[in-house]
Enzyme design. Structure first.
Site, PDB file in Angstrom:
ATOM      1  N   ASP A  67      -8.153   2.340 -13.913  1.00 30.63           N
ATOM      2  CA  ASP A  67      -8.600   3.285 -12.899  1.00 30.63           C
ATOM      3  C   ASP A  67      -9.746   2.692 -12.096  1.00 30.63           C
ATOM      4  O   ASP A  67     -10.347   1.693 -12.482  1.00 30.63           O
ATOM      5  CB  ASP A  67      -9.033   4.605 -13.528  1.00 30.63           C
ATOM      6  CG  ASP A  67      -8.553   5.804 -12.720  1.00 30.63           C
ATOM      7  OD1 ASP A  67      -8.378   5.652 -11.501  1.00 30.63           O
ATOM      8  OD2 ASP A  67      -8.344   6.876 -13.305  1.00 30.63           O
ATOM      9  N   THR A  68     -10.055   3.323 -10.977  1.00 28.49           N
ATOM     10  CA  THR A  68     -11.057   2.810 -10.057  1.00 28.49           C
ATOM     11  C   THR A  68     -11.386   3.918  -9.074  1.00 28.49           C
ATOM     12  O   THR A  68     -11.032   5.075  -9.277  1.00 28.49           O
ATOM     13  CB  THR A  68     -10.519   1.554  -9.346  1.00 28.49           C
ATOM     14  OG1 THR A  68     -11.484   1.079  -8.439  1.00 28.49           O
ATOM     15  CG2 THR A  68      -9.260   1.858  -8.555  1.00 28.49           C
ATOM     16  N   THR A  69     -12.062   3.571  -7.986  1.00 24.52           N
ATOM     17  CA  THR A  69     -12.338   4.562  -6.958  1.00 24.52           C
ATOM     18  C   THR A  69     -12.201   3.930  -5.584  1.00 24.52           C
ATOM     19  O   THR A  69     -12.482   2.747  -5.401  1.00 24.52           O
ATOM     20  CB  THR A  69     -13.735   5.177  -7.139  1.00 24.52           C
ATOM     21  OG1 THR A  69     -13.901   6.261  -6.217  1.00 24.52           O
ATOM     22  CG2 THR A  69     -14.832   4.155  -6.888  1.00 24.52           C
TER      23      THR A  69
ATOM     24  N   GLN B  75     -13.597  -0.099  -5.179  1.00 24.28           N
ATOM     25  CA  GLN B  75     -14.465  -0.768  -6.147  1.00 24.28           C
ATOM     26  C   GLN B  75     -14.107  -0.290  -7.551  1.00 24.28           C
ATOM     27  O   GLN B  75     -13.637   0.831  -7.727  1.00 24.28           O
ATOM     28  CB  GLN B  75     -15.936  -0.509  -5.838  1.00 24.28           C
ATOM     29  CG  GLN B  75     -16.331   0.959  -5.801  1.00 24.28           C
ATOM     30  CD  GLN B  75     -17.754   1.179  -5.312  1.00 24.28           C
ATOM     31  OE1 GLN B  75     -18.271   0.456  -4.480  1.00 24.28           O
ATOM     32  NE2 GLN B  75     -18.399   2.207  -5.850  1.00 24.28           N
TER      33      GLN B  75
END
Length: 524
Positions: free
Chosen positions: A343-345, A361
């Site tokens: 996961d990330t954003t 990021q």
């Protein structure tokens, strides 16, 4: 076409922001209202995401960014991903695996260097102003949301292993609950140091010394020389025409070329399909993704070490040959390689001057390697696990080499003006989400918010396809007839958290944020 929530995209002319957290969106909008440009707002929002969603991205992670210049029409790709430490060799992992957590699963962090370079190249405001919202939220606290609370619960064993993460996320031995205030004073101090000293402070200054000394004392490979050698890369994106648009994605070490290749393979099918949920389009997109992932698995590696050039995969004759392998009447097996979850954003911003930024990021997996540098609030990534240990493979671990990244963003321009920008977290699922949302908007004229809410599919091992329910009648049955191991999951449960901004020929912005996460879209 209507989405699950019944909402449409937020619309306006003066600027738009869509991020994975309301506080980050507010930081971006406030920066635009204060006169900052898209880059200023994007970094303000990104810094706030580090504070408000520390499980998804952090100062010890990596960053990729696409920038569109509203004055010149130029698109620039920024790669701020770090390499393996000098001491990370195949021989140093004799058991044949890199552990998911711990001190030896970390590459050189690139995120801070990416923020700093983006502001120097494209921004207008000083770091101290840009980071001020994030510093305030870290120092004074914010209410923990449902996704962060769930991530802390799910990773409680990892977070309880060391005092810094245990004290912050599991006070009194229990995970922080939804609605409780999370204060991060050490992180606030670190952000202040970065606001003053920038990348120099993080890679060659006091923070670098603290990180290097901690890693040396803990048995980690990352050292001061690795940090000091880091430099982000800037250059042109990978770009190809697609149905009257120019589609731009990150070059390697991002895997974004998988999305671009699949979009090109599947492009002719749109003329024969009734909509984004028609069985013909779903089958075509699924098969195109499998072909593109097979190419990634076979060829992709750090171009600096392997000479890998995805332009060869995107040549018209190569795309035509791959398209000929797409069987319209039968699902096929292709060696797509491992499809790990992570996961990330991701966030998107457009300002009133027409500048646009896609930024993504990540720490890779939730909370990265699970290690926080004492006294700094910095969580470190576990991106080293993105390598293979298979000798001779283009993505095989080597000192100073960057792993192939799941991180990917995209932009579309038309007649020299930005028309769409977006992306999504989700590890290997990112390009699949991006293909679905991008094609829905550009190929089927779906509202950006509705596009984030459409039932979403992901491929798995073999012929497995998992898709959210809420499909038109007969679609699931038809895909099974085509040979897919087709399984349904509840609505909004397939993952991904897309953030999207579209811009029409009159300059009207439409911003959408995926309801699968805590995200929010707003306009100035």
């Amino acid at each position: 076409m209507q989405g699950l929530t019944g909402r449409l995209a937020a619309r306006g002319y003066e600027g738009a922001v869509a991020t994975g957290h309301p506080l980050a969106t507010r930081a971006g909008i406030d920066m635009l209202r204060a006169g900052g440009n898209a880059t200023d707002a994007a970094v303000a929002a990104a810094a706030t995401m580090v504070v408000a969603a520390p499980h998804l991205s952090h100062l010890g992670g990596d960053l990729f960014l696409l920038h569109y210049d509203g004055a010149t029409g130029e698109v620039t790709a920024l790669n701020a991903s770090g390499a393996a430490p000098r001491r990370a060799t195949l021989d140093s992992y004799p058991d044949g695996s890199i552990r998911l957590r711990g001190f030896r699963s970390t590459t050189v962090p690139g995120l801070v260097g990416g923020w700093d370079l983006a502001l120097r190249l494209f921004g207008t405001r000083h770091r101290q102003e840009v980071l001020s919202a994030a510093i305030a939220h870290a120092e004074f606290g914010f209410p923990v949301g449902r996704n962060l609370a769930a991530a802390i619960r799910a990773n409680a064993d990892t977070l309880s292993a060391l005092p810094p993460t245990r004290d912050l996320f599991l006070p009194d031995g229990r995970p922080v609950e939804v609605g409780k205030t999370l204060t991060q004073t050490h992180l606030a101090g670190t952000l202040r140091a970065i606001a003053i000293g920038g990348a120099t402070e993080f890679y060659r200054g006091g923070l670098a010394s603290i990180i290097a000394e901690f890693m040396a004392a803990s048995g980690g490979d990352l050292d001061a020389e690795d940090l000091a050698a880091f430099e982000p890369a800037v250059g042109p994106p990978l770009s190809r025409p697609w149905r009257g648009y120019d589609l731009h994605v990150q070059p390697p070490v991002s895997q974004a070329h998988v999305m671009l290749e699949a979009m090109m393979i599947a492009e002719p099918l749109l003329d024969e399909c009734e909509g984004p949920l028609s069985p013909e389009w779903l089958h075509g997109g699924i098969e195109a993704i499998k072909l593109a992932y097979a190419d990634r698995h076979a060829y992709a590696g750090d171009p600096r070490a392997t000479g890998y050039d995805p332009e060869q995969l995107l040549r018209p004759e190569r795309i035509a040959a791959r398209r000929a392998e797409l069987d319209r009447s039968q699902a096929k097996l292709h060696d797509a390689g491992p499809l790990p979850a992570s996961d990330t954003t991701q966030l998107v911003v457009v300002d009133r001057q027409g500048n646009a930024v896609c930024l993504i990021q990540s720490l890779f997996h939730n909370f990265g390697c699970g290690v926080m540098v004492p006294g700094t609030g910095i969580l470190l990534n576990n991106r080293l696990t993105g390598f293979t240990l298979q000798p001779g493979h283009p993505n095989c671990l080597a000192p100073g080499k960057r792993p192939i990244h799941t991180l990917t963003t995209y932009m579309a321009t038309k007649d020299g003006r930005v028309a769409l920008l977006g992306g999504s977290p989700g590890g290997m699922n990112q390009v699949q989400t991006n293909l679905q949302t991008c094609a829905a908007i550009l190929g089927f004229d779906v509202d950006p918010q509705v596009a984030t809410e459409l039932p979403r599919w992901f491929i798995g091992d073999g012929l497995l396809v998992t898709m959210e329910d809420r499909l038109p009648r007969g679609v699931a049955e038809r895909l099974r007839e085509l040979g897919h191991d087709f399984r349904l999951c509840p609505p909004l449960h397939a993952g991904g958290c897309a953030q999207i901004i579209a811009r029409d020929c009159d300059g009207l912005l439409a911003a959408g944020s995926d309801p699968r996460g805590d995200g929010h879209a707003d306009v100035v």
